[in-house]
Scaffold this motif. Structure first.
Motif, PDB file in Angstrom:
ATOM      1  N   ILE A   1      -8.781  13.847  -8.476  1.00 30.14           N
ATOM      2  CA  ILE A   1      -9.107  13.037  -7.299  1.00 30.14           C
ATOM      3  C   ILE A   1      -8.124  11.875  -7.234  1.00 30.14           C
ATOM      4  O   ILE A   1      -7.930  11.173  -8.229  1.00 30.14           O
ATOM      5  CB  ILE A   1     -10.546  12.496  -7.367  1.00 30.14           C
ATOM      6  N   PRO A   2      -7.486  11.646  -6.081  1.00 26.90           N
ATOM      7  CA  PRO A   2      -6.501  10.560  -6.001  1.00 26.90           C
ATOM      8  C   PRO A   2      -7.149   9.187  -6.105  1.00 26.90           C
ATOM      9  O   PRO A   2      -8.335   9.019  -5.818  1.00 26.90           O
ATOM     10  CB  PRO A   2      -5.866  10.767  -4.620  1.00 26.90           C
ATOM     11  N   ASP A   3      -6.336   8.218  -6.519  1.00 27.87           N
ATOM     12  CA  ASP A   3      -6.744   6.817  -6.538  1.00 27.87           C
ATOM     13  C   ASP A   3      -8.016   6.598  -7.366  1.00 27.87           C
ATOM     14  O   ASP A   3      -8.923   5.876  -6.966  1.00 27.87           O
ATOM     15  CB  ASP A   3      -6.948   6.311  -5.101  1.00 27.87           C
ATOM     16  N   THR A   4      -8.057   7.225  -8.545  1.00 27.35           N
ATOM     17  CA  THR A   4      -9.244   7.087  -9.395  1.00 27.35           C
ATOM     18  C   THR A   4      -8.944   6.385 -10.713  1.00 27.35           C
ATOM     19  O   THR A   4      -9.816   6.279 -11.565  1.00 27.35           O
ATOM     20  CB  THR A   4      -9.859   8.464  -9.701  1.00 27.35           C
ATOM     21  N   GLY A   5      -7.714   5.889 -10.879  1.00 25.35           N
ATOM     22  CA  GLY A   5      -7.372   5.180 -12.102  1.00 25.35           C
ATOM     23  C   GLY A   5      -7.974   3.784 -12.126  1.00 25.35           C
ATOM     24  O   GLY A   5      -8.527   3.302 -11.137  1.00 25.35           O
TER      25      GLY A   5
ATOM     26  N   PRO B   1       0.819  -1.222   0.000  1.00 26.17           N
ATOM     27  CA  PRO B   1       0.000   0.000   0.000  1.00 26.17           C
ATOM     28  C   PRO B   1       0.850   1.268   0.000  1.00 26.17           C
ATOM     29  O   PRO B   1       0.494   2.272  -0.627  1.00 26.17           O
ATOM     30  CB  PRO B   1      -0.827  -0.129   1.277  1.00 26.17           C
ATOM     31  N   GLY B   2       1.984   1.237   0.697  1.00 22.72           N
ATOM     32  CA  GLY B   2       2.849   2.405   0.735  1.00 22.72           C
ATOM     33  C   GLY B   2       3.437   2.724  -0.623  1.00 22.72           C
ATOM     34  O   GLY B   2       3.477   3.881  -1.039  1.00 22.72           O
ATOM     35  N   LEU B   3       3.894   1.699  -1.325  1.00 21.42           N
ATOM     36  CA  LEU B   3       4.438   1.916  -2.662  1.00 21.42           C
ATOM     37  C   LEU B   3       3.343   2.371  -3.615  1.00 21.42           C
ATOM     38  O   LEU B   3       3.569   3.241  -4.465  1.00 21.42           O
ATOM     39  CB  LEU B   3       5.098   0.642  -3.185  1.00 21.42           C
ATOM     40  N   GLU B   4       2.161   1.809  -3.488  1.00 26.86           N
ATOM     41  CA  GLU B   4       1.047   2.235  -4.333  1.00 26.86           C
ATOM     42  C   GLU B   4       0.763   3.719  -4.151  1.00 26.86           C
ATOM     43  O   GLU B   4       0.521   4.451  -5.116  1.00 26.86           O
ATOM     44  CB  GLU B   4      -0.202   1.420  -4.017  1.00 26.86           C
ATOM     45  N   GLY B   5       0.803   4.181  -2.896  1.00 26.68           N
ATOM     46  CA  GLY B   5       0.554   5.596  -2.625  1.00 26.68           C
ATOM     47  C   GLY B   5       1.580   6.498  -3.281  1.00 26.68           C
ATOM     48  O   GLY B   5       1.250   7.559  -3.822  1.00 26.68           O
TER      49      GLY B   5
ATOM     50  N   THR C   1      -8.199  12.263 -16.825  1.00 28.50           N
ATOM     51  CA  THR C   1      -8.932  12.111 -15.565  1.00 28.50           C
ATOM     52  C   THR C   1      -8.300  11.087 -14.631  1.00 28.50           C
ATOM     53  O   THR C   1      -8.658  11.015 -13.453  1.00 28.50           O
ATOM     54  CB  THR C   1     -10.387  11.691 -15.844  1.00 28.50           C
ATOM     55  N   THR C   2      -7.353  10.293 -15.142  1.00 28.82           N
ATOM     56  CA  THR C   2      -6.769   9.230 -14.317  1.00 28.82           C
ATOM     57  C   THR C   2      -5.249   9.306 -14.205  1.00 28.82           C
ATOM     58  O   THR C   2      -4.653   8.474 -13.531  1.00 28.82           O
ATOM     59  CB  THR C   2      -7.129   7.843 -14.895  1.00 28.82           C
ATOM     60  N   THR C   3      -4.629  10.303 -14.803  1.00 23.58           N
ATOM     61  CA  THR C   3      -3.173  10.385 -14.831  1.00 23.58           C
ATOM     62  C   THR C   3      -2.680  11.553 -13.988  1.00 23.58           C
ATOM     63  O   THR C   3      -3.047  12.706 -14.235  1.00 23.58           O
ATOM     64  CB  THR C   3      -2.669  10.536 -16.281  1.00 23.58           C
ATOM     65  N   ALA C   4      -1.836  11.246 -13.026  1.00 22.33           N
ATOM     66  CA  ALA C   4      -1.324  12.262 -12.119  1.00 22.33           C
ATOM     67  C   ALA C   4      -0.541  13.329 -12.858  1.00 22.33           C
ATOM     68  O   ALA C   4       0.253  13.044 -13.752  1.00 22.33           O
ATOM     69  CB  ALA C   4      -0.427  11.605 -11.068  1.00 22.33           C
ATOM     70  N   PHE C   5      -0.797  14.598 -12.474  1.00 21.46           N
ATOM     71  CA  PHE C   5      -0.123  15.769 -13.032  1.00 21.46           C
ATOM     72  C   PHE C   5      -0.459  15.989 -14.494  1.00 21.46           C
ATOM     73  O   PHE C   5       0.260  16.642 -15.234  1.00 21.46           O
ATOM     74  CB  PHE C   5       1.396  15.647 -12.859  1.00 21.46           C
ATOM     75  N   PHE C   6      -1.597  15.407 -14.901  1.00 19.78           N
ATOM     76  CA  PHE C   6      -2.001  15.519 -16.299  1.00 19.78           C
ATOM     77  C   PHE C   6      -3.471  15.902 -16.405  1.00 19.78           C
ATOM     78  O   PHE C   6      -4.043  15.877 -17.480  1.00 19.78           O
ATOM     79  CB  PHE C   6      -1.735  14.180 -16.998  1.00 19.78           C
TER      80      PHE C   6
END
Length: 270
Positions: free
Chosen positions: A191-195, A70-74, A182-187
């Motif tokens: 909302i987090p964890d929505t991919g 879970p830590g690495l996923e975050g 909508t699912t790619t960080a910094f793009f």
């Protein structure tokens, strides 16, 4: 993703403050400076603030071919080091960790980010982890907890100085690499964890989609880290003649100052 990363930074700041207050006070403690220098080209990849930890060699961030913690996923999906820090302390392998932000939040092309920590020589090994921006779940980290020795077995400081290459970028296997806004960080993700969950394992990252959304965006036109010789960052661990109090204050002060700069940086790269 802007709002989720801002929220993540607030959590990370608390984590770093707690970590710094837990610094070693032994007579064998040394003040160490960690420097993160982005070597990525202009319009290339960025890094989220980099998590670092000092330990006895028993903290393992990941293993290829196995599911991410879970830590690495975050870290890999949202750049949030809070759970990874919790896993670090729960392991009992070390008591000093922290997060090193760039001058404006992310560590962007040409940026140099630094922080100091007071570390006991029994924490002989160094580990790091950060998310590659933009991405769904790309990251860099050392998988071998014994790979980066900074003190020898007699307690002598040896330090570290190494370069992370694009060929070392990893895929956490936790989110499908669709590169959608909508699912790619910094793009564009807000909302987090929505991919889309991938339910896979940690592997080398195959690279961004050729001609896909990320590489077709001018701001990331040079972000193909699979190109021969692509460099992500240089990381150095050096010993400096500073007191443990000074080191702790620098590590805390840097992140407390970062809050306002972080929001400016998100607007800059959005």
């Amino acid at each position: 993703m802007k709002h989720s990363i801002i929220q993540s930074l607030k959590i990370v700041t608390m984590v770093t403050v707690t970590s710094t207050l837990a610094m070693a006070s032994s007579a064998t403690a040394a003040t160490l400076k960690v420097t993160i220098e982005s070597l990525a080209p202009e319009n290339g990849t960025l890094l989220t603030p980099v998590w670092v930890g000092f330990h006895n060699g028993l903290f393992d961030i990941y293993d290829r071919g196995e599911a991410a913690s879970p830590g690495l996923e975050g870290i890999a999906e949202d750049g949030n080091a809070a759970v990874l820090s919790q896993e670090f302390f729960a392991s009992g392998a070390g008591s000093v960790d922290g997060v090193i932000p760039g001058p404006n939040g992310p560590v962007a092309s040409g940026d140099i980010a630094q922080a100091t920590f007071t570390v006991d020589s029994t924490s002989r090994y160094f580990s790091y982890a950060a998310m590659i921006l933009p991405s769904n779940d790309a990251f860099i980290a050392n998988g071998n907890p014994l790979a980066i020795e900074i003190f020898d077995e007699d307690g002598n400081f040896t330090g570290a100085d190494f370069t992370v290459l694009g060929s070392q970028v990893l895929d956490a296997g936790t989110e499908v690499n669709d590169e959608q806004e909508t699912t790619t960080a910094f793009f564009g993700q807000t909302i987090p964890d929505t991919g889309t969950p991938e339910n896979g394992v940690v592997t080398l990252h195959p690279g961004f989609i050729p001609g896909g959304p990320i590489l077709s965006t001018p701001a990331f036109a040079q972000a193909d880290f699979t190109v021969d010789g692509y460099q992500i960052a240089r990381i150095k661990v050096e010993k400096v003649p500073e007191s443990s109090t000074t080191g702790g204050l620098l590590a805390i002060g840097g992140l407390l100052w970062l809050g306002s700069r972080w929001r400016q940086s998100l607007n800059r790269f959005a």
